[in-house]
Design a protein around this motif. Structure first.
Motif, PDB file in Angstrom:
ATOM      1  N   LEU A  13      -2.128   8.891  -5.417  1.00  7.54           N
ATOM      2  CA  LEU A  13      -2.331   8.263  -4.116  1.00  7.54           C
ATOM      3  C   LEU A  13      -3.535   7.332  -4.171  1.00  7.54           C
ATOM      4  O   LEU A  13      -4.522   7.629  -4.860  1.00  7.54           O
ATOM      5  CB  LEU A  13      -2.563   9.331  -3.038  1.00  7.54           C
ATOM      6  N   SER A  43       2.614  16.324   6.230  1.00  2.36           N
ATOM      7  CA  SER A  43       2.295  15.251   7.163  1.00  2.36           C
ATOM      8  C   SER A  43       2.576  15.735   8.579  1.00  2.36           C
ATOM      9  O   SER A  43       3.701  16.175   8.884  1.00  2.36           O
ATOM     10  CB  SER A  43       3.132  14.004   6.859  1.00  2.36           C
ATOM     11  N   ARG A  68      -7.401  12.520   8.061  1.00  3.78           N
ATOM     12  CA  ARG A  68      -6.445  11.828   7.186  1.00  3.78           C
ATOM     13  C   ARG A  68      -5.080  12.497   7.353  1.00  3.78           C
ATOM     14  O   ARG A  68      -4.989  13.713   7.594  1.00  3.78           O
ATOM     15  CB  ARG A  68      -6.868  11.922   5.709  1.00  3.78           C
ATOM     16  N   ASN A  82       1.933   5.176   0.615  1.00  4.56           N
ATOM     17  CA  ASN A  82       1.609   6.298   1.483  1.00  4.56           C
ATOM     18  C   ASN A  82       2.845   7.188   1.582  1.00  4.56           C
ATOM     19  O   ASN A  82       3.788   7.027   0.801  1.00  4.56           O
ATOM     20  CB  ASN A  82       1.163   5.795   2.869  1.00  4.56           C
ATOM     21  N   TRP A  85       0.868  -1.177   0.000  1.00  7.74           N
ATOM     22  CA  TRP A  85       0.000   0.000   0.000  1.00  7.74           C
ATOM     23  C   TRP A  85       0.898   1.218   0.000  1.00  7.74           C
ATOM     24  O   TRP A  85       1.887   1.274   0.743  1.00  7.74           O
ATOM     25  CB  TRP A  85      -0.918  -0.025   1.219  1.00  7.74           C
TER      26      TRP A  85
END
Length: 895
Positions: free
Chosen positions: A594, A551, A716, A178, A176
Motif C-alpha cells: 500500500l 474497511s 485511516r 487503495n 493512486w
C-alpha cells in the motif's frame, strides 16, 4: 599384403589418375583449338569455327551446355553427399547411444535453461510496454533526497502545473492505489486504482467492453462510475456483457459500470510506486484532489510525450518545471533543499518499471550463459574423444583423397544434427524451466507470467542450437587436420591414444572447473547474505500473528464518532476471543504494497521551515504494539483515553528521538505535524512514548524516522488488523469472521494471512536469486565432474601399459591410485586458482545483493575449496580404482 603398403599404392594410383585427367584435359583443349583454326582457314567465322569444333569432338551443342551439365552434376553430387553425411551421422549416434544420450541431454539442459531465461529477459527488458506507442510514456517522480525520499509521488496541484506548463507532452494522468468494498449480496473488499479521468487515454489502454472514463465523469455533480478488471467481471458477474451501464453498489453507493478492461491488462507502474498490477477495479479521484495541499504527495503521474519528442528533451522540460515550482514555493518550504539540483524528474516508464529487476535478470542470464558454455565444453570434450576413437577411419578417408572441405562437411553435418537434437530437447527443458521460474518468482518479478516460449524464443533456441552445433564440429575437424595419418593408423591398430588429445581435454576440464568455482563462490556469497538477512531483527515479532484488512464503509460510518466506536467495539471482541493475547490495527502493515509516504515535522521551537525533516507516519490503535511485540524504550503506548477530543499525541521511534532531541528524553517534547495537512497546520503534538525502530519498508536497511499517531486523532480507512494468539493463528480467522458478523454482517474482511507471509515476501527476491545461483552452481559442478571423470579415465587408458609394468615390478595399488589421482588433483588446483580469480571479478557484480557482506568475503571463497576438492576426488576415484585392477600380463601381452 600389409595394409600400409596397400594404402600407399592406392593413393599413388589416385594421384596418377588425377594427373592423367589433367593431361587429357590439356590435350582436349589443344585439339579443340587446332580444329577451330582449320575451320577458320576454310572460311568460317571464329565463333562458328569454335562451335563446330566442340560439336565434332563432343557431340554437344556448345560450351554453355557443357558448363550447365557440369554444374548440375556437381550440385547433385553435393546434395547426395550431404544426405549421405546426414545418414552416416545418424547411424553413428545409433551405434553409440550412450554418447548420443549424454551429449543431447547436456546440450538440452544448457540450451533449455538459457532459452527460459531469455524468454523472461525478452518479455521484461526487450519488449515494449503493451500500450499504444508505449515508448512515449514517462513516469514523473518528486525528488526529496534531502528528506530521504528520492522517488516520491506528486501532489494534486502539481499535475495541473505539468499540464499547464509542459509543451512536449500530450497529457498527464495520475493513479493512486487503495481499497473499497463491493457491497450488496456477498460483500467483497476490492483492491482498486483511483485515477484521473484521462489516465487510460494517456496510458494508451483501450477497454474490452464499454469505455474508460471521461472528463464529465469527474464533475462534482456526476454520479459515481467504475471500470472493472476482466478477472472481476468474469468471477463476480459471470462475464455478462450487459453489466456495462448497469448500476452496482460500491461502498453502499450506486455506481455505474462504464466498461471492462481486457484480460491481462496491468497498469505496469514501477514497483516502488505501490500500484500493484492485480488491481480489480478503477474509480475516479475526487474532483477536489487538485486543490489539496502541495505537501500532500500521493499521486503517481504518467506522461505521454508528443510524437517525435526525444526522452532527453522531455526530461529537461520536467526538470525545468520542477525548478520553477521550487522557486515559486520556496517561502513556504514545500520543496525543501534540492540536494540533487532538481525537484521533479521524468524517467521512461518501461525502463523504470524494470529498474529493480534488471540486475537480477541480467545476472540470471549471465549465469545460464556460463552454464551453457560449460555444457558445450563438456560436449566438445566428448566429440574430440569420439574423433580420436575414429582417427583410423579419418586417416583412411584422407588417404583415399578426402580434402579439408570434405571433412568439414562431414563434421559440420554431425555437429548440426547433434545441435538440432539438443535444441529440440532444449525447447522441452525450456518450457519446464520457465514453469519453474514462474512458480518460484517473487512478487517483484510478477510480470514473468507473461513470458512464454513463443515463435521468437523458439527461433532463438534453434539459432543457438545450430550455432553451437557448428562450433562443436570445429573441435573434431581441428583434431583430424592436426593428426599424423600414419601415426593415427598405427595407434588405431594398437588401440592407443593421444597425449595431445589428453592435454586438450584437460584444458577444457580446467576451464569447466574454473567456471564452476565462479558459480560456487557466487552462490556461497548469495546464500550467506540471505542467511544474514533472515536473521535480521526487524523490531517486531511475527510468530503466531495473523493479519487481515477491514474497511468501515457506508453511511453509518460517515460520522467520526460512530466510526471510532465500532472500531473500539470490534477490537474488544477480538481481544476476548479464546487464545488471543493481543489485538490492534495499523494503517500500513510491514512490507505491504500500500502507498505510504513520509510527512514533514518541525520540533517545537524551531522556525526554519525550509529544512523540515520527514518521517514515515502510520496510524495505529491501542493493542497494536503489544500484538507485534514492539519494545517500548520510554513513556507509554496509546490507550483508549487517547481520543479525538484529547490532546494530540504521538509515539516516535528511537531514531527520530535521537535526531530531534539529541541527549534528551523525548517524552513530553512537542512538534508541529499532522498526517493530513503535512505539517502546514499549527498542530502541536506531544510525544508520549518512544519505541524501537521497526523495519517497515525493507529488511535489508533501516528506513527513515517514524511517527505513530492514534487512530482516533488521525483516522485511516481501511485498517489492517493484527491478532496474536497462543496457538495456531490460522484457527483464529473463522472466529474473527464470526465476531465481525455479529456486529455487522455486511462487512467483509480482506486478505487474511499470517504476518510471517509479509516477512517471507520481503525476503523472496533475494531467496529467488540465491536458489537459482545455487542451481546453476550445482549443474556446472556436475558437468565439470563428468568432464574430470572422462579426462581421468582417458589418462588412465593412455598409461595402461605403464601401470601394468609398475604392478609387475611390485607397485602397490595405493601407489597406482596416487598416480592417477595426483594428476587429477593438479588439474583441480589449476581450475581452482583460475576460478577464484574469476570469482573475485564476478563477485563485484553481486555487490547490491550482498547484505552486510563484501564481495571479498573469505568464508564464501573458503567454502568453495572443499566442495570442489570433494567433487574432483569423487570423479577421479572410480578410474583410479579401475586402474588398480589392470592385469600386468594382459597389459604387456597387448603391447
Amino acid at each position: 599384403m600389409p595394409i600400409l603398403p596397400r594404402l600407399s599404392a592406392l593413393r599413388d594410383t589416385l594421384f596418377r589418375r588425377k594427373r592423367l585427367e589433367s593431361e587429357l584435359d590439356a590435350e582436349l583443349a589443344a585439339a579443340l583449338e587446332t580444329l577451330a583454326d582449320r575451320y577458320v582457314a576454310s572460311g568460317m567465322s571464329p565463333e562458328a569455327a569454335r562451335l563446330a569444333a566442340h560439336a565434332a569432338l563432343g557431340g554437344l551443342n556448345g560450351i554453355a551446355h557443357v558448363k550447365e551439365e557440369v554444374r548440375d552434376v556437381r550440385v547433385g553430387r553435393s546434395l547426395e553427399a550431404t544426405i549421405g553425411d546426414l545418414r552416416y551421422a545418424w547411424r553413428g549416434l545409433q551405434r553409440t547411444p550412450g554418447f548420443g544420450a549424454v551429449a543431447i541431454l547436456t546440450l538440452g539442459l544448457g540450451i533449455g535453461s538459457t532459452t527460459a531465461i531469455f524468454s523472461v529477459v525478452r518479455t521484461l527488458l526487450l519488449s515494449d510496454l503493451p500500450f499504444q506507442d508505449g515508448s512515449r510514456l514517462v513516469f514523473v517522480w518528486h525528488d526529496l533526497s534531502a528528506r530521504g525520499y528520492p522517488r516520491a509521488p506528486l501532489a494534486g496541484p502539481e499535475i495541473v502545473d505539468l499540464r499547464d506548463r509542459a509543451r512536449l507532452f500530450s497529457g498527464f494522468g495520475g493513479i493512486w492505489s487503495n481499497t473499497t468494498v463491493l457491497t450488496g449480496q456477498d460483500p467483497e473488499q476490492l483492491r482498486i486504482g483511483l485515477v484521473t479521468h484521462d489516465f487510460f487515454s494517456v496510458l494508451g489502454a483501450a477497454p474490452a467492453l464499454g469505455r474508460t472514463f471521461k472528463a464529465e465523469d469527474a464533475a462534482p455533480t456526476a454520479s459515481g462510475t467504475i471500470l472493472l478488471s476482466h478477472a472481476l467481471w468474469q468471477r463476480r458477474f459471470a462475464g455478462d456483457p450487459a453489466i456495462v451501464g448497469r448500476t452496482i453498489q460500491v461502498n453502499n453507493r450506486a455506481t455505474a459500470v462504464v466498461g471492462v478492461m481486457p484480460p491481462g491488462f496491468r497498469p505496469m507502474m514501477p514497483p516502488d510506486a505501490s500500484v500493484p498490477d492485480d488491481l480489480q477495479a478503477w474509480l475516479l479521484l475526487h474532483s477536489s484532489f487538485t486543490t489539496w495541499p502541495r505537501g500532500q504527495r500521493f499521486l503517481r503521474v504518467v506522461g505521454r510525450m508528443k510524437p517525435g519528442v526525444r526522452l532527453a528533451d522531455a526530461q529537461q522540460e520536467i526538470d525545468a518545471i520542477g525548478i520553477q515550482l521550487a522557486r515559486e514555493y520556496k517561502r513556504v518550504g514545500i520543496y525543501g533543499p534540492m540536494e540533487s539540483g532538481r525537484a521533479l524528474y521524468a524517467v521512461g516508464l518501461h525502463a523504470d518499471g524494470v529498474r529493480e529487476v534488471r540486475p537480477t535478470l541480467l545476472a540470471l542470464f549471465a549465469g545460464v550463459s556460463l552454464l551453457l558454455v560449460v555444457a558445450c565444453v563438456n560436449v566438445a570434450s566428448l566429440l574430440i574423444a569420439r574423433a580420436a576413437a575414429r582417427s583410423r577411419e579419418t586417416a583412411v578417408r584422407i588417404v583415399l583423397g578426402a580434402d579439408t572441405r570434405r571433412l568439414f562437411r562431414q563434421y559440420a553435418v554431425e555437429g548440426l544434427l547433434l545441435g538440432a537434437l539438443g535444441g529440440a530437447a532444449g525447447l522441452l527443458v525450456g518450457r519446464g524451466c520457465l514453469a519453474l521460474l514462474v512458480s518460484l518468482r517473487p512478487a517483484t518479478l510478477g510480470r514473468i507470467d507473461a513470458a512464454s516460449i513463443d515463435p521468437g524464443v523458439t527461433a532463438f533456441a534453434i539459432g543457438l542450437a545450430l550455432t553451437w552445433g557448428l562450433i562443436l564440429s570445429l573441435g573434431p575437424l581441428a583434431q583430424a587436420r592436426s593428426a599424423d595419418i600414419f601415426t593415427s593408423l598405427q595407434q588405431a591398430s594398437r588401440g592407443g591414444g593421444s597425449r595431445l588429445l589428453y592435454r586438450r581435454r584437460a584444458a577444457l576440464v580446467v576451464f569447466q572447473l574454473a567456471l564452476s568455482v565462479v558459480l560456487l563462490v557466487s552462490a556461497g556469497l548469495l546464500a550467506r547474505a540471505f542467511v544474514r538477512l533472515a536473521n535480521v531483527d526487524p523490531g517486531f515479532a511475527w510468530d503466531n500473528v495473523v493479519t487481515f484488512r477491514l474497511s468501515l464503509s457506508g453511511p453509518r460510518f460517515e460520522e467520526r464518532e460512530a466510526f471510532h466506536a465500532f472500531s473500539a467495539q470490534f477490537r474488544s471482541r477480538l481481544a476476548a476471543l479464546p487464545g488471543v493475547i493481543a489485538a490492534g490495527a495499523i494503517s500500513h502493515l510491514p512490507y505491504d504494497d500500500l502507498p505510504n509516504w513520509g510527512t514533514p515535522y518541525v520540533p517545537d521551537g524551531r522556525v526554519d521551515r525550509g529544512e523540515r525533516p520527514t518521517a514515515d507516519t502510520r496510524a495505529i490503535t491501542p493493542g497494536f504494539f503489544e500484538a507485534v511485540g514492539a519494545r517500548l524504550i520510554e513513556g507509554r503506548f496509546f490507550t483508549e483515553a487517547d481520543t479525538a477530543a484529547s490532546t494530540p499525541v504521538a509515539i516516535v521511534d528511537e531514531r527520530l528521538a535521537r535526531h530531534a532531541w539529541p541527549g534528551e528524553s523525548a517524552i513530553g517534547k512537542r512538534f508541529t505535524g499532522d498526517p493530513y495537512t503535512n505539517g502546514h497546520a499549527s498542530v502541536l503534538v506531544t510525544v508520549v512514548g518512544v519505541v524501537r525502530h521497526l523495519r517497515h519498508r525493507q529488511l535489508a536497511a533501516e528506513t527513515g524516522e517514524q511517527i505513530y499517531y492514534p487512530h482516533t486523532q488521525a483516522p485511516r480507512n481501511p485498517m489492517a488488523y493484527v491478532v496474536r494468539s497462543s496457538s495456531n493463528p490460522d484457527a483464529v480467522i473463522p472466529q474473527v469472521r464470526g465476531a465481525l458478523a455479529r456486529l455487522d454482517s455486511t462487512l467483509p474482511i480482506y486478505d487474511p494471512r499470517p504476518l510471517s507471509a509479509y516477512v517471507v515476501a520481503a525476503r523472496a527476491a533475494r531467496r529467488f536469486t540465491m536458489i537459482l545461483a545455487a542451481a546453476f552452481a550445482g549443474a556446472a559442478l556436475a558437468l565439470a565432474v563428468i568432464g574430470v571423470y572422462g579426462v581421468t579415465a582417458y589418462a588412465s587408458a593412455l598409461r595402461r601399459r605403464e601401470f601394468g609394468v609398475r604392478l609387475a615390478l611390485g607397485a602397490t595399488r595405493r601407489q597406482i591410485v596416487g598416480l592417477v589421482m595426483g594428476e587429477t588433483v593438479r588439474l583441480g588446483a589449476l581450475g581452482l586458482v583460475l576460478g577464484l580469480a574469476g570469482a573475485a571479478i564476478a563477485a563485484t557484480l553481486l555487490r547490491s545483493q550482498l547484505y552486510e557482506l563484501t564481495p571479498g568475503d573469505p568464508l564464501s571463497y573458503a567454502l568453495a575449496i572443499p566442495v570442489l576438492a570433494g567433487a574432483v576426488s569423487l570423479a577421479a576415484w572410480l578410474p583410479a580404482q579401475r586402474a588398480t585392477r589392470i592385469s600386468p600380463m594382459e597389459s604387456l601381452r597387448a603391447d
